[in-house]
Scaffold this motif. Structure first.
Motif, PDB file in Angstrom:
ATOM      1  N   ILE A 195       0.878  -1.176   0.000  1.00 31.36           N
ATOM      2  CA  ILE A 195       0.000   0.000   0.000  1.00 31.36           C
ATOM      3  C   ILE A 195       0.913   1.224   0.000  1.00 31.36           C
ATOM      4  CG2 ILE A 195      -1.735   1.350   1.255  1.00 31.36           C
ATOM      5  CD1 ILE A 195      -2.737  -1.215   2.551  1.00 31.36           C
ATOM      6  N   GLN A 207      -3.713   2.737  -2.075  1.00 31.91           N
ATOM      7  CA  GLN A 207      -3.900   1.305  -2.309  1.00 31.91           C
ATOM      8  C   GLN A 207      -2.602   0.710  -2.848  1.00 31.91           C
ATOM      9  OE1 GLN A 207      -7.522   0.645  -4.711  1.00 31.91           O
ATOM     10  NE2 GLN A 207      -8.154   2.741  -4.200  1.00 31.91           N
ATOM     11  N   ALA A 263      -8.371  -0.642   1.117  1.00 26.30           N
ATOM     12  CA  ALA A 263      -7.270  -0.566   0.151  1.00 26.30           C
ATOM     13  C   ALA A 263      -7.310  -1.724  -0.855  1.00 26.30           C
ATOM     14  CB  ALA A 263      -5.929  -0.547   0.879  1.00 26.30           C
TER      15      ALA A 263
END
Length: 247
Positions: free
Chosen positions: A164, A192, A242
């Protein structure tokens, strides 16, 4: 002393985030295509194990001041390169702490070339490590690289590297970079897995999904990441957010 506005000052100093766990915010590294290069703020995580030794994840530069702070907390025993592009300062820590064992994600040695010529251990399994009792280890393999994820059970801290990224637009003065991070899926508050990295997990999508579900099952309180704003609370829901494209 002026700092690059893209970083998270104060730099090169231990910042406690839970009992026996700290982050260190480091300098910008320029990475990417020949043009445009993108500036990535860097972040290390330090965990003190129950025997008093230190677990050093994704090391940042070892300044004299940081070295003093580190040694006040314990002796580094394990230095971790968590994926093939996070190894640059490992040799500096190895030189300072030759007795610490170096553990590297697969393909770091080939990537690093002559930069890493000393003995190291490769992380390919989820267990069999001296830290198993306190920190869970989860290798996640893609076509380009394997990222090793760690979970410090006592503080419920999930330690990620590039799985992430969460760049804050206000720290990006370049409009092109604001656009690139938004299109790349790595702009805060909705950071993300980078879209280009997702492509390298196409063949391993089931394994990636299983790994994300494992991370959610750990119910992390916080998530440390290497680039951008980290997540101090509600970690399991941040994972669901995410990775909603995958789950």
């Amino acid at each position: 002393m002026t700092h690059d506005h893209r970083t998270y000052p104060p730099l090169d100093t231990l910042k406690p985030i839970a009992q026996d766990i700290w982050i260190v915010d480091g300098p910008i590294i320029e990475f990417g295509m020949p043009w445009p290069k993108m500036g990535f703020p860097t972040r290390m995580t330090v965990v003190r194990l129950s025997d008093g030794t230190l677990f050093i994840h994704s090391p940042t530069p070892l300044s004299a001041g940081l070295k003093s702070e580190i040694e006040a907390e314990g002796a580094p025993a394990y230095v971790i390169g968590p994926n093939r592009i996070h190894y640059w300062w490992v040799p500096e820590w190895h030189t300072a702490y030759p007795e610490a064992k170096v553990y590297l994600a697969p393909r770091i040695r080939e990537q690093a070339g002559k930069r890493i010529t000393f003995p190291t251990n490769e992380i390919t399994n989820p267990s069999g490590f001296p830290w198993d009792a306190e920190i869970a280890t989860l290798p996640i393999s893609g076509d380009f690289m394997t990222e090793i994820v760690f979970f410090h059970r006592r503080s419920r801290t999930l330690i990620l590297t590039d799985l992430i990224e969460n760049f804050e637009p206000e720290k990006l003065s370049n409009p092109l970079m604001r656009l690139v991070t938004r299109l790349g899926g790595v702009q805060a508050p909705d950071g993300q897995m980078p879209r280009d990295m997702r492509l390298t997990y196409r063949r391993n999508k089931t394994d990636l999904r299983n790994a994300v579900e494992t991370m959610i099952s750990w119910n992390p309180e916080r998530i440390v990441i290497a680039h951008g704003r980290w997540f101090p609370a509600d970690g399991a829901n941040e994972l669901r957010r995410a990775f909603r494209w995958l789950l």
